[in-house]
Design a protein around this motif. Structure first.
Motif, short mmCIF file in Angstrom:
data_model
loop_
_atom_site.label_atom_id
_atom_site.label_comp_id
_atom_site.label_asym_id
_atom_site.label_seq_id
_atom_site.Cartn_x
_atom_site.Cartn_y
_atom_site.Cartn_z
N GLY A 99 0.80 -1.21 0.00
CA GLY A 99 0.00 0.00 0.00
C GLY A 99 0.84 1.26 0.00
N GLU A 100 2.02 1.19 0.60
CA GLU A 100 2.92 2.35 0.63
C GLU A 100 3.81 2.45 -0.60
OE1 GLU A 100 3.06 4.77 2.89
OE2 GLU A 100 1.40 3.91 4.03
N LEU A 101 4.22 1.31 -1.13
CA LEU A 101 5.16 1.30 -2.24
C LEU A 101 4.48 1.35 -3.61
CD1 LEU A 101 7.68 -1.33 -0.86
CD2 LEU A 101 8.04 1.13 -1.04
N GLY A 102 3.22 0.97 -3.66
CA GLY A 102 2.46 1.05 -4.90
C GLY A 102 3.08 0.24 -6.03
N SER A 103 3.27 0.87 -7.18
CA SER A 103 3.75 0.16 -8.37
C SER A 103 5.21 -0.26 -8.27
CB SER A 103 3.56 1.04 -9.61
OG SER A 103 4.31 2.24 -9.49
N ALA A 104 5.90 0.13 -7.21
CA ALA A 104 7.29 -0.27 -7.03
C ALA A 104 7.41 -1.67 -6.43
CB ALA A 104 8.03 0.73 -6.15
N ALA A 105 6.29 -2.31 -6.11
CA ALA A 105 6.34 -3.63 -5.47
C ALA A 105 5.20 -4.51 -5.96
CB ALA A 105 6.30 -3.48 -3.95
N VAL A 106 5.41 -5.82 -5.83
CA VAL A 106 4.38 -6.83 -6.08
C VAL A 106 4.50 -7.86 -4.96
CG1 VAL A 106 3.59 -8.70 -7.60
CG2 VAL A 106 4.35 -6.54 -8.58
N VAL A 107 3.36 -8.34 -4.46
CA VAL A 107 3.37 -9.38 -3.43
C VAL A 107 3.11 -10.73 -4.09
CG1 VAL A 107 2.22 -10.28 -1.37
CG2 VAL A 107 2.61 -7.81 -1.61
N VAL A 108 4.00 -11.69 -3.83
CA VAL A 108 3.88 -13.05 -4.36
C VAL A 108 3.89 -14.03 -3.18
CG1 VAL A 108 4.94 -14.82 -5.81
CG2 VAL A 108 5.04 -12.42 -6.52
N PRO A 109 2.71 -14.44 -2.70
CA PRO A 109 2.67 -15.34 -1.54
C PRO A 109 3.12 -16.76 -1.86
CG PRO A 109 0.59 -14.13 -1.83
CD PRO A 109 1.38 -13.98 -3.10
N MET A 110 3.79 -17.37 -0.90
CA MET A 110 4.17 -18.78 -1.02
C MET A 110 2.94 -19.68 -1.08
SD MET A 110 5.97 -21.08 1.93
CE MET A 110 4.33 -21.66 2.44
N ASP A 111 1.83 -19.25 -0.49
CA ASP A 111 0.63 -20.09 -0.40
C ASP A 111 0.07 -20.48 -1.77
OD1 ASP A 111 0.64 -20.31 2.30
OD2 ASP A 111 -1.11 -19.03 2.67
N GLY A 112 0.46 -19.76 -2.83
CA GLY A 112 0.01 -20.15 -4.15
C GLY A 112 0.50 -21.52 -4.56
N PHE A 113 1.45 -22.07 -3.82
CA PHE A 113 2.03 -23.37 -4.15
C PHE A 113 1.49 -24.50 -3.27
CE2 PHE A 113 4.63 -20.41 -6.33
CZ PHE A 113 4.95 -21.05 -7.50
N HIS A 114 0.35 -24.27 -2.59
CA HIS A 114 -0.37 -25.37 -1.96
C HIS A 114 -0.68 -26.44 -3.02
CE1 HIS A 114 -1.56 -24.47 2.18
NE2 HIS A 114 -1.74 -23.21 1.85
N LEU A 115 -0.48 -27.70 -2.69
CA LEU A 115 -0.95 -28.76 -3.57
C LEU A 115 -2.48 -28.74 -3.60
CD1 LEU A 115 1.40 -31.75 -2.61
CD2 LEU A 115 1.63 -30.15 -4.53
N ALA A 116 -3.06 -29.13 -4.72
CA ALA A 116 -4.51 -29.15 -4.87
C ALA A 116 -5.14 -30.16 -3.90
CB ALA A 116 -4.89 -29.50 -6.31
N GLU A 117 -6.39 -29.89 -3.54
CA GLU A 117 -7.11 -30.78 -2.62
C GLU A 117 -7.11 -32.22 -3.14
OE1 GLU A 117 -9.33 -29.75 0.42
OE2 GLU A 117 -7.46 -28.61 0.29
N GLU A 118 -7.36 -32.39 -4.42
CA GLU A 118 -7.39 -33.74 -5.00
C GLU A 118 -6.05 -34.45 -4.81
OE1 GLU A 118 -8.22 -35.91 -9.34
OE2 GLU A 118 -8.35 -33.74 -9.14
#
Length: 209
Positions: A47-66
């Motif tokens: 919110g402070e850095l705006g276009s100078a940053a992007v957030v990439v969470p590790m949680d996107g790499f959860h294995l699928a439920e199946e």
């Protein structure tokens, strides 16, 4: 050497802004146990850095439920072996290399699944903020994560505070209070016990004031 943070949010914002102002791409890692506020802090920095940053969470790499059910790991989702750690490492390497837009997955807690290609990381963004439980874990593919990060912060909170936050989170996403308490005590806090010792590997430990 690990340092302790004694300032407030403005100091952390200044530290992140300095990373974004080096003229080269930098990756900031924010680690900590479940419920420690990693995502909240990352979004405040964004919110402070705006276009100078992007957030990439590790949680996107959860294995699928199946896949978790196939592997027999559904009842301990969130443990280190319930993520595609090697895939996360490859993404961080691509992000560090720069030169092209890289797409990262995003985890949607309301459906307990990740969606691919959800977060664009453009080549001109100077600071990538990645947050997750196992950024400092020194085993298996996870051991390859920290060398790809320019700076690492660890959010340190008392266990009972984490329990309270996590129970509330699980209730908000459909569990009963009893189910949430059981899951937190059996799964989340077992994972937290593996994560807490990794704080000694962080550049900065941010403790509750």
């Amino acid at each position: 050497m690990t340092a302790r943070h004694h300032g407030g949010l403005p100091d952390l914002i200044d530290r992140a802004r300095a990373l974004a102002s080096t003229g080269e791409r930098r990756i900031l890692g924010i680690a900590g146990g479940p419920g420690s506020g990693k995502g909240t802090l990352a979004e405040k920095l964004l919110g402070e850095l705006g276009s100078a940053a992007v957030v990439v969470p590790m949680d996107g790499f959860h294995l699928a439920e199946e896949e978790l059910r196939r592997l027999g790991r559904r009842d301990r989702k969130g443990a280190p072996d319930t993520f595609d750690a090697a895939g996360y490492v490859v993404l961080l390497r691509r992000i560090r290399a720069g030169g092209e837009t890289v797409y990262a997955p995003r985890f949607h807690r309301e459906v307990e699944e990740s969606f691919a290609g959800a977060i664009p990381v453009d080549p001109d963004v100077p600071l990538i903020i990645t947050e997750g439980n196992y950024l400092l874990l020194d085993e298996g593919p996870w051991a390859q994560v920290q060398p790809l990060l320019d700076e690492t912060w660890f959010l340190d909170h008392p266990d009972e505070e984490l329990v309270s936050r996590l129970v509330e989170r699980h209730v908000q996403h459909g569990k009963t209070a009893a189910e949430a308490e059981e899951w937190v005590r059996r799964s989340d806090m077992r994972n937290a016990a593996r994560i807490t010792p990794t704080r000694s590997r962080a550049d900065l430990v941010i403790a509750e004031s």
